[in-house]
Design a protein around this motif. Structure first.
Motif, PDB file in Angstrom:
ATOM      1  N   ASN A 311       0.847  -1.199   0.000  1.00  0.00           N
ATOM      2  CA  ASN A 311       0.000   0.000   0.000  1.00  0.00           C
ATOM      3  C   ASN A 311       0.886   1.254   0.000  1.00  0.00           C
ATOM      4  O   ASN A 311       1.150   1.865   1.036  1.00  0.00           O
ATOM      5  CB  ASN A 311      -0.913  -0.011   1.229  1.00  0.00           C
ATOM      6  N   LYS A 312       1.346   1.649  -1.205  1.00  0.00           N
ATOM      7  CA  LYS A 312       2.256   2.786  -1.329  1.00  0.00           C
ATOM      8  C   LYS A 312       1.603   4.094  -0.887  1.00  0.00           C
ATOM      9  O   LYS A 312       2.245   4.926  -0.233  1.00  0.00           O
ATOM     10  CB  LYS A 312       2.741   2.915  -2.774  1.00  0.00           C
ATOM     11  N   LYS A 313       0.336   4.293  -1.251  1.00  0.00           N
ATOM     12  CA  LYS A 313      -0.352   5.545  -0.934  1.00  0.00           C
ATOM     13  C   LYS A 313      -0.390   5.768   0.580  1.00  0.00           C
ATOM     14  O   LYS A 313      -0.093   6.858   1.068  1.00  0.00           O
ATOM     15  CB  LYS A 313      -1.773   5.523  -1.499  1.00  0.00           C
ATOM     16  N   ARG A 314      -0.756   4.733   1.325  1.00  0.00           N
ATOM     17  CA  ARG A 314      -0.832   4.862   2.781  1.00  0.00           C
ATOM     18  C   ARG A 314       0.570   5.004   3.379  1.00  0.00           C
ATOM     19  O   ARG A 314       0.776   5.773   4.321  1.00  0.00           O
ATOM     20  CB  ARG A 314      -1.556   3.665   3.392  1.00  0.00           C
TER      21      ARG A 314
END
Length: 453
Positions: A311-314
């Motif tokens: 989960n790159k965004k988080r």
């Protein structure tokens, strides 16, 4: 909601500020207690009005920190691997990792305890004890050696337990051990007149309490991890996975101890009071450093879980919030420590010469304050991705490849202790810049590779 669901909710679904704060606050409180306990030893030894004893404890501290670094090897290495493994949903492997860290760390501690007790006096000479301080230093170190196995377990599992989302349990164990130490310090040092021996005994007992508390938790049903011998396993990339991140993390602490030993030896040229003043300044600087270490280590399990889940965004949202929080806290603590440096040093030292050194060194060391929070968050961000080579480069650079040449250059250029002490803040700024470069060039690339898979 079971333990696995609670971990998932905090790490994966909670709003970023809530997720960061819930992990960081217990970690910071734990570091505050470590700080208070470190200050308590020095403050109560200072009440004996014998600054040679203060110098002796300062000289022995780097040796003690080496074994805290061993605990960090298993703690940070284990936390990084466990949090990523839990993010992948592999709970069975996570249990094997925690059991490996417990039993291997305990074994290393027992061997180290025997070696330090036997060779205490030559070790004290090696780290900078003079004829005036050798008696106090070796006495302190011999007694402290009995607590090394408990110290390693305590330091390892104060980190590992956070990887399962149990930040409050990790905090409670640290608080318990340090409170025991703080309560015993005045009783043993001043009440019983045991001086440095009293400080050492209090330290050992405090570490025993913490280690026993964490062991009890790991054997309970509240933990999703394990320390059962039947779960012990080193193969399957467990040993290499723990050591890949743990060795660089511990190298940073070990090199910090080595650099402290070297700077103590350098300051010996300016007398025992310069060594005592430097020791007091390091304690004052720890007020900033320990808080920000707490922030960095507190956010690492959350970052590791996000990375393991892809989960790159988080992950980036957590990192941005943590960096902002670290910078604000750094500025506030830097101002406080700079303004009240003299008052803090006076609590520790009595001799006027030592006091003058301590005041000057404190204000020099605190120059690192504004950047140190960013440095520790970036270090833990790199470790959370399992990036072994960048972690190793950063670890050997900060207190080794960067600090040592700067220190030796300053000793050649300057003949004043205060100017030589500037080597540390110069190093910290360079290390922070290096950490940012390593993260951008290596860790961001790892996410790009994951996105293509």
């Amino acid at each position: 909601m079971n333990r696995n669901e609670i971990t998932t909710e905090i790490f994966r679904n909670a709003p970023v500020p809530k997720a960061v704060i819930s992990n960081v606050v217990p970690s910071i409180i734990s570091m505050i207690m470590v700080l208070v306990y470190n200050l308590a030893d020095t403050v109560f030894i200072g009440q004996t009005k014998n600054d040679l004893m203060v110098a002796a404890v300062s000289i022995a501290t780097p040796v003690f920190l080496i074994f805290m670094a061993v605990g960090m090897l298993f703690g940070i290495g284990g936390t990084s691997l466990i949090s990523r493994t839990l993010g992948e949903g592999n709970h069975a492997k996570a249990k094997k990792v925690s059991s490996f860290c417990y039993w291997t760390g305990l074994s290393v501690g027992i061997v180290s305890m025997i070696a330090i007790f036997i060779f205490a006096e030559p070790i004290c000479r090696m780290v900078g004890a003079s004829d005036e301080t050798i008696g106090f230093t070796s006495e302190y170190l011999k007694i402290v050696s009995f607590g090394i196995p408990f110290l390693i377990v305590s330091n390892a599992f104060s980190n590992i337990i956070r990887s399962e989302g149990n930040a409050k349990i990790a905090m409670a164990g640290m608080i318990m051990g340090n409170l025991v130490n703080i309560i015993l310090d005045p009783i043993l040092i001043l009440g019983f007149n045991w001086d440095v021996a009293g400080a050492a005994i209090a330290t050992v007992i405090g570490n025993v309490f913490s280690a026993v508390y964490y062991t009890k938790h790991m054997l309970s049903r509240r933990s999703i991890l394990s320390i059962k011998p039947s779960d012990y396993q080193a193969r399957g990339h467990i040993l290499t996975g723990v050591f890949a991140i743990g060795i660089p993390a511990s190298l940073n602490s070990m090199l910090m101890s080595v650099s402290n030993i070297i700077i103590n030896n350098v300051m010996m040229d300016f007398g025992d009071m310069a060594v005592a003043g430097l020791g007091a300044a390091m304690k004052v600087n720890m007020i900033v450093v320990m808080l920000l270490i707490g922030l960095g280590t507190g956010v690492q399990p959350l970052l590791g879980y996000c990375f393991g889940a892809g989960n790159k965004k988080r992950y980036m949202a957590v990192l941005r919030f943590s960096l902002t929080l670290a910078f604000c806290l750094s500025l506030i603590m830097t101002l406080i420590c700079y303004i009240f440096a003299l008052d803090l040093v006076k609590v520790i030292l009595d001799d006027q010469a030592a006091l003058d050194f301590g005041m000057s060194f404190s204000r020099i060391y605190i120059i690192s304050g504004p950047i140190i929070g960013i440095l520790f968050v970036m270090i833990n961000a790199i470790q959370s991705t399992g990036a072994a080579l960048p972690s190793l480069i950063l670890s050997v650079s900060r207190q080794g490849l960067i600090y040592m040449p700067i220190l030796f250059t300053f000793t050649k250029i300057f003949d004043e202790a205060r100017l030589i002490a500037l080597a540390q803040p110069v190093t910290d700024y360079l290390a922070a810049f290096l950490a940012i470069i390593l993260f951008v060039t290596c860790c961001v690339r790892k996410f790009r590779v994951m996105e293509r898979i």
